[in-house]
Design a protein around this motif. Sequence first.
Motif, mmCIF file in Angstrom:
data_model
loop_
_atom_site.group_PDB
_atom_site.id
_atom_site.type_symbol
_atom_site.label_atom_id
_atom_site.label_comp_id
_atom_site.label_asym_id
_atom_site.label_seq_id
_atom_site.Cartn_x
_atom_site.Cartn_y
_atom_site.Cartn_z
ATOM 1 N N ILE A 122 59.831 4.751 32.723
ATOM 2 C CA ILE A 122 59.976 4.344 31.383
ATOM 3 C C ILE A 122 61.467 4.612 30.774
ATOM 4 O O ILE A 122 61.838 5.744 30.916
ATOM 5 C CB ILE A 122 58.953 5.194 30.579
ATOM 6 N N GLN A 123 61.980 3.813 30.208
ATOM 7 C CA GLN A 123 63.340 3.827 29.887
ATOM 8 C C GLN A 123 63.431 3.722 28.284
ATOM 9 O O GLN A 123 64.202 4.021 27.737
ATOM 10 C CB GLN A 123 64.243 2.854 30.254
ATOM 11 N N CYS A 124 62.329 3.170 27.737
ATOM 12 C CA CYS A 124 62.200 3.288 26.219
ATOM 13 C C CYS A 124 60.835 3.255 25.633
ATOM 14 O O CYS A 124 59.838 3.027 26.533
ATOM 15 C CB CYS A 124 62.720 1.616 26.127
ATOM 16 N N VAL A 125 60.753 3.620 24.512
ATOM 17 C CA VAL A 125 59.279 3.894 23.804
ATOM 18 C C VAL A 125 59.263 2.997 22.660
ATOM 19 O O VAL A 125 60.232 3.355 21.884
ATOM 20 C CB VAL A 125 59.073 5.377 23.578
ATOM 21 N N GLU A 126 58.344 2.152 22.812
ATOM 22 C CA GLU A 126 58.348 1.360 21.299
ATOM 23 C C GLU A 126 57.022 1.988 20.465
ATOM 24 O O GLU A 126 56.196 1.893 20.960
ATOM 25 C CB GLU A 126 57.963 -0.272 21.852
ATOM 26 N N ILE A 127 57.278 1.849 19.338
ATOM 27 C CA ILE A 127 56.163 2.362 18.474
ATOM 28 C C ILE A 127 56.091 1.597 17.370
ATOM 29 O O ILE A 127 57.187 0.997 16.642
ATOM 30 C CB ILE A 127 56.633 3.746 17.751
ATOM 31 N N THR A 128 54.959 1.245 16.960
ATOM 32 C CA THR A 128 54.672 0.514 15.827
ATOM 33 C C THR A 128 54.616 1.496 14.578
ATOM 34 O O THR A 128 54.618 2.352 14.501
ATOM 35 C CB THR A 128 53.491 -0.340 15.753
ATOM 36 N N SER A 129 55.124 0.777 13.238
ATOM 37 C CA SER A 129 55.342 1.535 12.054
ATOM 38 C C SER A 129 53.931 2.034 11.637
ATOM 39 O O SER A 129 53.716 3.159 11.048
ATOM 40 C CB SER A 129 55.802 0.591 10.959
ATOM 41 N N GLN A 130 52.573 1.473 12.159
ATOM 42 C CA GLN A 130 51.525 2.134 11.813
ATOM 43 C C GLN A 130 51.260 3.474 12.516
ATOM 44 O O GLN A 130 50.824 4.220 11.697
ATOM 45 C CB GLN A 130 50.362 1.053 12.331
ATOM 46 N N VAL A 131 51.874 3.518 13.485
ATOM 47 C CA VAL A 131 51.526 4.861 14.073
ATOM 48 C C VAL A 131 52.354 5.898 13.452
ATOM 49 O O VAL A 131 52.083 7.058 13.309
ATOM 50 C CB VAL A 131 52.007 4.735 15.641
ATOM 51 N N ILE A 132 53.737 5.579 13.220
ATOM 52 C CA ILE A 132 54.566 6.619 12.426
ATOM 53 C C ILE A 132 54.143 6.982 11.049
ATOM 54 O O ILE A 132 54.107 8.228 10.699
ATOM 55 C CB ILE A 132 55.892 6.015 12.461
ATOM 56 N N MET A 133 53.563 5.828 10.241
ATOM 57 C CA MET A 133 52.915 6.275 9.121
ATOM 58 C C MET A 133 51.769 7.104 9.267
ATOM 59 O O MET A 133 51.673 8.008 8.567
ATOM 60 C CB MET A 133 52.181 4.979 8.320
ATOM 61 N N LYS A 134 50.913 6.820 10.348
ATOM 62 C CA LYS A 134 49.728 7.946 10.453
ATOM 63 C C LYS A 134 49.911 9.297 10.731
ATOM 64 O O LYS A 134 49.518 10.328 10.136
ATOM 65 C CB LYS A 134 48.752 7.310 11.535
ATOM 66 N N ILE A 135 51.225 9.453 11.622
ATOM 67 C CA ILE A 135 51.757 10.737 11.951
ATOM 68 C C ILE A 135 52.370 11.322 10.838
ATOM 69 O O ILE A 135 51.828 12.548 10.339
ATOM 70 C CB ILE A 135 52.979 10.596 13.016
ATOM 71 N N THR A 136 52.852 10.757 10.030
ATOM 72 C CA THR A 136 53.602 11.306 8.627
ATOM 73 C C THR A 136 52.734 11.583 7.767
ATOM 74 O O THR A 136 52.623 12.677 7.289
ATOM 75 C CB THR A 136 54.492 10.079 8.122
ATOM 76 N N ARG A 137 51.686 10.985 7.588
ATOM 77 C CA ARG A 137 50.405 11.256 6.493
ATOM 78 C C ARG A 137 49.754 12.446 7.235
ATOM 79 O O ARG A 137 49.444 13.361 6.224
ATOM 80 C CB ARG A 137 49.516 10.051 6.719
ATOM 81 N N HIS A 138 49.551 12.523 8.332
ATOM 82 C CA HIS A 138 48.646 13.640 8.955
ATOM 83 C C HIS A 138 49.547 14.848 8.889
ATOM 84 O O HIS A 138 49.099 16.055 8.247
ATOM 85 C CB HIS A 138 48.337 13.537 10.356
ATOM 86 N N CYS A 139 51.083 14.924 9.125
ATOM 87 C CA CYS A 139 51.833 16.122 8.982
ATOM 88 C C CYS A 139 51.748 16.672 7.635
ATOM 89 O O CYS A 139 51.631 17.837 7.197
ATOM 90 C CB CYS A 139 52.986 15.932 9.555
ATOM 91 N N HIS A 140 52.124 15.569 6.618
ATOM 92 C CA HIS A 140 52.218 16.104 5.364
ATOM 93 C C HIS A 140 51.186 16.490 4.653
ATOM 94 O O HIS A 140 51.075 17.495 3.652
ATOM 95 C CB HIS A 140 53.101 15.127 4.558
ATOM 96 N N HIS A 141 49.791 15.854 4.977
ATOM 97 C CA HIS A 141 48.476 16.622 4.447
ATOM 98 C C HIS A 141 48.625 18.087 4.923
ATOM 99 O O HIS A 141 47.993 18.934 3.955
ATOM 100 C CB HIS A 141 47.579 15.541 5.337
ATOM 101 N N GLU A 142 48.909 18.452 6.149
ATOM 102 C CA GLU A 142 48.549 19.627 6.446
ATOM 103 C C GLU A 142 49.695 20.444 6.103
ATOM 104 O O GLU A 142 49.724 21.713 5.692
ATOM 105 C CB GLU A 142 48.548 19.803 8.042
ATOM 106 N N LEU A 143 51.004 20.038 5.793
ATOM 107 C CA LEU A 143 51.962 20.694 5.217
ATOM 108 C C LEU A 143 51.886 21.181 3.984
ATOM 109 O O LEU A 143 52.406 22.221 3.550
ATOM 110 C CB LEU A 143 53.427 19.905 5.338
#
Lengths: 293, 328
Positions: free
Chosen positions: B13-34
Amino acid sequence: SSGINAEWPLRPGRMAVETRSVALPVRKVVIHPVVLFNIVDNYERRHDNNKRVIGTLLGRYDKGVVIVTESFAVPHQETEEEVSMDMEYAMRIGELQKKVNTNMYTVGWYSSGIVINEYSSLIHAFYKCQCPTPVHLTIDTVMKEQKMKINTHITLPIGVKNGTEGCIFTPVQYSIHGAEAEQVSLKFFQQLRGTKKTPNFNDQENIITSCDEMISQINVVMGHVKKVLSGEVPADKELGRQIMEVVQAVPNLDSDTITNMLNSHMQDLLAVEYLTYLTRQQLAVSARLNQIL
Amino acid sequence: MATSTSATLFDSIQCVEITSQVIMKITRHCHHELEKQLDPHVNGVLLGLINENKHVLEVTHCFPLMNSDTDEGMEINREYMLEMERSLRQVNIDYQQVGFYQSTYLNTHCDRNFLDSVFDYLEEMNEAIALIYDPLKTKMGNLSVRAFKLSLAAFQLYKEEKDFTAVMLREKSLTYENLFKEIPVVVKNSTLTNVLLCELDKVQDNTSFFTLPTSSYLEKSMQLLLGGLDETNQDLQKINMHQRAVYKQQNQIFKYVQERKEENAGREKNGLKPLPEEDVTKLFKAPPPVGRLESLLSANRIASHCEMIEDHVKSGIGKLYLADSFMS
């Protein structure tokens, strides 16, 4: 999977399902951007014979404002004659999500496409069991009007008591707003503009772009002020006051204090940078030594 | 018997492609707990698929996990993961786990637990990655999402032994720099998502990159740096003690052998049978070698703290000059 059938006795004027409690007033809906991304993704992954997708909205209710923070898809089928959705799935996943995400409850449901028909009211009846005032969010992924229109509705009872009663979907004001960090991510995605890009954690580029933006904004304001001075545009008191506020936001200290403050701050930063440089050199040396000894 | 993982498979694996949906979900989860505590250990599972032709790992979905410090918490998490896997299949979401995501607080995530989790996921799937999300940095204006995995040498070593010794490290030429490998992350969106983004253009945005470098951030980073240095110091002392113990033991062995020889010489003179030369290694057990894994991890942490501080300082100096131009 259990479903709601259109032939279910739904006499005109009587809800076949009891509502859970007294409906709470809903004045406004705040949607977090995550939810919209989820819905679009759900629509892209739908089964070929489904024209629209539905799912549950999760969030919380706060003094007349419904804040929608997450969502998940619910399998459902819709044909000309009947509609069915997996209610058990919705309730099961709803419970799971509530366990993992604290302080999140079912607040409504979404569907893609702007059509609201009798199937919508059936599904809405199901959601009325889950929460007192479910919000119905529609997003037009088919883009009938060249735009992805978003609408939010709640149902209000209409009709004559002891006569023909029913419910009507009334629109509710909504706004799309997320937490600070979500806005940052959103800004980054908007810079992508259809290409792929690596998130850069290098502050300097961001400062440069923000500087450019600020310069252009200042130019706009200056242009307006010049026009007002030359008499082209009538002076607006409100605008003038706001410009004054911006100009006075810069603290007015004498130059000595400013230079002292800035210098000491700069010295702190440079000292810290030197120390970290030293530490890194030490680490590198130790790593090489480990290889030799 | 563990089969050897070929280098090409592991590093495919030389590269990881992420969709913005995943990043938004991670952001929401982290800040909910933060909102509740400053350093929540937030983690969740990443789902997606591998695109072997392009050597790309695509992450298309994710879901959060509960904080599981207790055994029963882990049990609940396991059931939850199975349940989610079954349910996601019904809505056509990719259900293959391709890694996990974790939030970090000023780069302190790099500890034994993290290493264990990365190893577990890598054992199941050679292409799994760990996604580290920095909520504080993102709040200050810079989306910070990085993908890591263990390097091949570290993975093979960790499979055999749970703690490394200096000899093993030298064999595999493993230093703190090549313990973890970072894989570039790229954000890619589908066309419909791009349309949504254009729609959201009108959303008001109040983020600014112009916050002056505050001393609290620097202080905290320096504290963490000092902590890391303390740990390294302790490790050094342990190594020193070990060396002293080895030296002492060698002295004892030498003395013992000498005594034996003298005694035997004496007995031969008197015509008695010489005492058998016992096996010295059975009498004197060598002190166990010091584990080097912790020191590697703390070196890694120190290096990342230094990096963080350097970045902060560079942008801070720029912002100070800006502020100067405003006020003078």
